[in-house]
Design a protein around this motif. Structure first.
Motif, PDB file in Angstrom:
ATOM      1  N   ARG A   1      27.332 -15.542   6.563  1.00 31.23           N
ATOM      2  CA  ARG A   1      26.485 -14.361   6.688  1.00 31.23           C
ATOM      3  C   ARG A   1      26.605 -13.504   5.436  1.00 31.23           C
ATOM      4  O   ARG A   1      27.704 -13.272   4.948  1.00 31.23           O
ATOM      5  CB  ARG A   1      26.878 -13.575   7.938  1.00 31.23           C
ATOM      6  CG  ARG A   1      26.367 -14.254   9.191  1.00 31.23           C
ATOM      7  CD  ARG A   1      26.986 -13.759  10.463  1.00 31.23           C
ATOM      8  NE  ARG A   1      26.523 -14.614  11.550  1.00 31.23           N
ATOM      9  CZ  ARG A   1      27.094 -15.757  11.878  1.00 31.23           C
ATOM     10  NH1 ARG A   1      28.141 -16.192  11.229  1.00 31.23           N
ATOM     11  NH2 ARG A   1      26.602 -16.481  12.860  1.00 31.23           N
ATOM     12  N   THR A   2      25.471 -13.040   4.941  1.00 31.95           N
ATOM     13  CA  THR A   2      25.461 -12.272   3.697  1.00 31.95           C
ATOM     14  C   THR A   2      24.800 -10.918   3.935  1.00 31.95           C
ATOM     15  O   THR A   2      23.994 -10.748   4.843  1.00 31.95           O
ATOM     16  CB  THR A   2      24.685 -13.017   2.599  1.00 31.95           C
ATOM     17  OG1 THR A   2      23.347 -13.262   3.050  1.00 31.95           O
ATOM     18  CG2 THR A   2      25.343 -14.346   2.275  1.00 31.95           C
ATOM     19  N   GLY A   3      25.141  -9.979   3.079  1.00 26.35           N
ATOM     20  CA  GLY A   3      24.517  -8.659   3.140  1.00 26.35           C
ATOM     21  C   GLY A   3      25.090  -7.802   4.249  1.00 26.35           C
ATOM     22  O   GLY A   3      25.758  -8.279   5.161  1.00 26.35           O
ATOM     23  N   GLN A   4      24.825  -6.520   4.152  1.00 27.96           N
ATOM     24  CA  GLN A   4      25.289  -5.567   5.157  1.00 27.96           C
ATOM     25  C   GLN A   4      24.229  -4.508   5.356  1.00 27.96           C
ATOM     26  O   GLN A   4      23.676  -3.985   4.394  1.00 27.96           O
ATOM     27  CB  GLN A   4      26.617  -4.938   4.720  1.00 27.96           C
ATOM     28  CG  GLN A   4      27.282  -4.092   5.790  1.00 27.96           C
ATOM     29  CD  GLN A   4      28.621  -3.547   5.340  1.00 27.96           C
ATOM     30  OE1 GLN A   4      28.686  -2.716   4.437  1.00 27.96           O
ATOM     31  NE2 GLN A   4      29.684  -4.015   5.948  1.00 27.96           N
ATOM     32  N   LEU A   5      23.925  -4.195   6.614  1.00 23.45           N
ATOM     33  CA  LEU A   5      22.917  -3.202   6.918  1.00 23.45           C
ATOM     34  C   LEU A   5      23.516  -1.805   6.819  1.00 23.45           C
ATOM     35  O   LEU A   5      24.721  -1.618   6.953  1.00 23.45           O
ATOM     36  CB  LEU A   5      22.364  -3.445   8.327  1.00 23.45           C
ATOM     37  CG  LEU A   5      21.633  -4.782   8.503  1.00 23.45           C
ATOM     38  CD1 LEU A   5      21.340  -5.039   9.967  1.00 23.45           C
ATOM     39  CD2 LEU A   5      20.340  -4.808   7.696  1.00 23.45           C
ATOM     40  N   ALA A   6      22.662  -0.824   6.590  1.00 24.88           N
ATOM     41  CA  ALA A   6      23.119   0.549   6.378  1.00 24.88           C
ATOM     42  C   ALA A   6      23.796   1.129   7.617  1.00 24.88           C
ATOM     43  O   ALA A   6      23.514   0.735   8.754  1.00 24.88           O
ATOM     44  CB  ALA A   6      21.926   1.424   5.977  1.00 24.88           C
ATOM     45  N   LYS A   7      24.679   2.091   7.378  1.00 25.47           N
ATOM     46  CA  LYS A   7      25.368   2.783   8.471  1.00 25.47           C
ATOM     47  C   LYS A   7      24.477   3.902   9.013  1.00 25.47           C
ATOM     48  O   LYS A   7      23.562   4.371   8.334  1.00 25.47           O
ATOM     49  CB  LYS A   7      26.679   3.387   7.955  1.00 25.47           C
ATOM     50  CG  LYS A   7      27.683   2.376   7.450  1.00 25.47           C
ATOM     51  CD  LYS A   7      28.923   3.095   6.928  1.00 25.47           C
ATOM     52  CE  LYS A   7      29.947   2.092   6.399  1.00 25.47           C
ATOM     53  NZ  LYS A   7      31.163   2.775   5.892  1.00 25.47           N
ATOM     54  N   PRO A   8      24.757   4.373  10.235  1.00 25.91           N
ATOM     55  CA  PRO A   8      24.038   5.544  10.742  1.00 25.91           C
ATOM     56  C   PRO A   8      24.366   6.778   9.900  1.00 25.91           C
ATOM     57  O   PRO A   8      25.407   6.825   9.231  1.00 25.91           O
ATOM     58  CB  PRO A   8      24.590   5.708  12.168  1.00 25.91           C
ATOM     59  CG  PRO A   8      25.212   4.393  12.506  1.00 25.91           C
ATOM     60  CD  PRO A   8      25.701   3.833  11.214  1.00 25.91           C
ATOM     61  N   PRO A   9      23.517   7.802   9.913  1.00 28.28           N
ATOM     62  CA  PRO A   9      23.816   9.039   9.187  1.00 28.28           C
ATOM     63  C   PRO A   9      25.145   9.639   9.650  1.00 28.28           C
ATOM     64  O   PRO A   9      25.559   9.468  10.800  1.00 28.28           O
ATOM     65  CB  PRO A   9      22.640   9.948   9.554  1.00 28.28           C
ATOM     66  CG  PRO A   9      21.548   9.021   9.956  1.00 28.28           C
ATOM     67  CD  PRO A   9      22.210   7.848  10.580  1.00 28.28           C
ATOM     68  N   ARG A  10      25.789  10.380   8.742  1.00 25.05           N
ATOM     69  CA  ARG A  10      27.114  10.926   9.048  1.00 25.05           C
ATOM     70  C   ARG A  10      27.104  11.846  10.264  1.00 25.05           C
ATOM     71  O   ARG A  10      28.059  11.876  11.037  1.00 25.05           O
ATOM     72  CB  ARG A  10      27.648  11.682   7.828  1.00 25.05           C
ATOM     73  CG  ARG A  10      28.061  10.765   6.682  1.00 25.05           C
ATOM     74  CD  ARG A  10      28.740  11.545   5.579  1.00 25.05           C
ATOM     75  NE  ARG A  10      29.188  10.659   4.512  1.00 25.05           N
ATOM     76  CZ  ARG A  10      29.869  11.084   3.444  1.00 25.05           C
ATOM     77  NH1 ARG A  10      30.156  12.372   3.322  1.00 25.05           N
ATOM     78  NH2 ARG A  10      30.250  10.227   2.517  1.00 25.05           N
ATOM     79  N   ILE A  11      26.038  12.628  10.428  1.00 23.98           N
ATOM     80  CA  ILE A  11      25.994  13.545  11.559  1.00 23.98           C
ATOM     81  C   ILE A  11      26.043  12.786  12.877  1.00 23.98           C
ATOM     82  O   ILE A  11      26.664  13.229  13.852  1.00 23.98           O
ATOM     83  CB  ILE A  11      24.744  14.461  11.491  1.00 23.98           C
ATOM     84  CG1 ILE A  11      24.829  15.546  12.572  1.00 23.98           C
ATOM     85  CG2 ILE A  11      23.457  13.652  11.620  1.00 23.98           C
ATOM     86  CD1 ILE A  11      23.736  16.596  12.476  1.00 23.98           C
ATOM     87  N   LEU A  12      25.432  11.602  12.917  1.00 24.07           N
ATOM     88  CA  LEU A  12      25.471  10.795  14.131  1.00 24.07           C
ATOM     89  C   LEU A  12      26.837  10.150  14.318  1.00 24.07           C
ATOM     90  O   LEU A  12      27.364  10.106  15.439  1.00 24.07           O
ATOM     91  CB  LEU A  12      24.375   9.730  14.096  1.00 24.07           C
ATOM     92  CG  LEU A  12      22.943  10.238  14.252  1.00 24.07           C
ATOM     93  CD1 LEU A  12      21.944   9.106  14.116  1.00 24.07           C
ATOM     94  CD2 LEU A  12      22.760  10.933  15.602  1.00 24.07           C
ATOM     95  N   GLN A  13      27.431   9.654  13.236  1.00 24.91           N
ATOM     96  CA  GLN A  13      28.767   9.060  13.335  1.00 24.91           C
ATOM     97  C   GLN A  13      29.775  10.090  13.844  1.00 24.91           C
ATOM     98  O   GLN A  13      30.585   9.801  14.733  1.00 24.91           O
ATOM     99  CB  GLN A  13      29.209   8.517  11.978  1.00 24.91           C
ATOM    100  CG  GLN A  13      28.394   7.337  11.476  1.00 24.91           C
ATOM    101  CD  GLN A  13      28.952   6.796  10.165  1.00 24.91           C
ATOM    102  OE1 GLN A  13      30.111   6.413  10.081  1.00 24.91           O
ATOM    103  NE2 GLN A  13      28.123   6.779   9.135  1.00 24.91           N
ATOM    104  N   ALA A  14      29.730  11.296  13.277  1.00 27.70           N
ATOM    105  CA  ALA A  14      30.667  12.341  13.687  1.00 27.70           C
ATOM    106  C   ALA A  14      30.417  12.770  15.132  1.00 27.70           C
ATOM    107  O   ALA A  14      31.367  13.020  15.893  1.00 27.70           O
ATOM    108  CB  ALA A  14      30.559  13.543  12.750  1.00 27.70           C
TER     109      ALA A  14
END
Length: 325
Positions: free
Chosen positions: A135-148
């Motif tokens: 598996r290659t590549g990585q998808l973007a993370k959620p915005p920081r406000i949502l992670q927090a």
């Protein structure tokens, strides 16, 4: 004064009507519709916990459909800060004693790990010279406000429990007609069959051998549990226990068909209610209740995010490159 397209800051995307219904039922207020330049998407506008929210449903399932709808949504509502992908998914339980005890009706929320950004497109990769698939590549993370906010809510749940059951109860009280479809089906209808036992006959598992189910500890409560981890996404419906077990080796907790089309072009969090175990026993019986638990978690999450903090987040169109009309 009526609201304009620029007054909406949160978007919600639902893959199917069965998932759209409980999200609409969670609205505190329903707003009048607004005209758009192109009538490609159908929107429901309203308010949840002080947030002006745009809800869109996909015309078809799959990553391509999700990407198209999200792109048009951001063109129509340029002040959107982030999105929530809310719906159902197939659970990947871990039968080990210390593994992920995922049951039907539980909720899985995408959470970045050291390996993945919360969502992995498990069919994206290349074959190496020895024939193995990498598996290659990585998808973007959620915005920081949502992670927090997800971490804050998880901490609150440890202290005083989740309000998901209360939201579900109010939904069924406000909309009694939903009780027939969207009520909890009971632990006696939650069957996790051994991975080497295929479905026998019929649209449900009434004729399957219940002696071939996995023994699991009885839970102290029937309330849905919230799990946080990696969600696997691809344009393929998973109804194969062997493939499910391969994905479990990647620490994937849930599989679905839309998130991979969104993560790099639409800053969002993925919330999935578990409706089956991604094996040959897959059926639609648990879909409505699982959709409702995901919608209830979405509402609880928004309840702890102050609208004034959302206003400080860059618009999604400033964070990602959105094709113009």
């Amino acid at each position: 004064m009526p609201l304009s397209h620029h007054d909406y800051t949160v978007a919600c995307i639902c893959p199917m009507g069965v998932e759209l219904a409980p999200v609409k039922a969670m609205l505190d207020k329903l707003h009048p519709s607004l005209a758009t330049q192109r009538d490609q998407n159908i929107y429901t506008l309203g308010e949840i916990e002080g947030h002006n929210i745009v809800i869109a449903v996909l015309p078809a399932i799959g990553t391509n459909s999700a990407a198209t709808v999200a792109t048009q949504l951001l063109n129509d509502f340029p002040s959107i800060r982030f999105g929530l992908l809310v719906g159902i998914g197939g659970g990947i339980p871990d039968e080990e004693e210390d593994g992920n005890d995922i049951r039907l009706g539980d909720v899985v929320v995408s959470k970045p790990t050291a390996t993945f950004g919360g969502v992995v497109q498990y069919d994206m990769g290349k074959y190496s010279t020895n024939g193995s698939f990498e598996r290659t590549g990585q998808l973007a993370k959620p915005p920081r406000i949502l992670q927090a906010s997800v971490e804050t809510l998880a901490a609150d749940h440890r202290i005083k429990g989740s309000r998901v059951p209360q939201y579900l109860s109010k939904m069924l009280s406000d909309y009694p007609v939903m009780k027939e479809e969207y009520s909890y089906l009971g632990v006696q209808q939650d069957w996790l069959f051994q991975s080497d036992y295929p479905h026998s006959i019929g649209r449900n598992c009434q004729r399957c051998d219940k002696q071939r189910t996995v023994e699991r500890d009885e839970r102290r409560s029937s309330n849905p549990k919230i799990h946080y981890g990696t969600i696997g996404s691809a344009n393929t419906v998973v109804k194969d226990a062997a493939l499910r077990e391969e994905l479990r080796a990647l620490n994937i907790m849930c599989v679905e068909m839309e998130a991979a089309g969104l993560m790099d072009s639409f800053p969002c969090l993925v919330i999935r209610g578990i409706c089956d175990y991604a094996d040959s026993h897959k059926n639609k019986k648990w879909q409505p209740y699982a959709a409702a638990t995901a919608a209830a978690y979405m509402k609880e999450l928004l309840s702890i995010i102050p609208p004034k903090d959302v206003a400080k987040v860059p618009a999604a169109t400033d964070v990602v490159e959105i094709p113009s009309e």
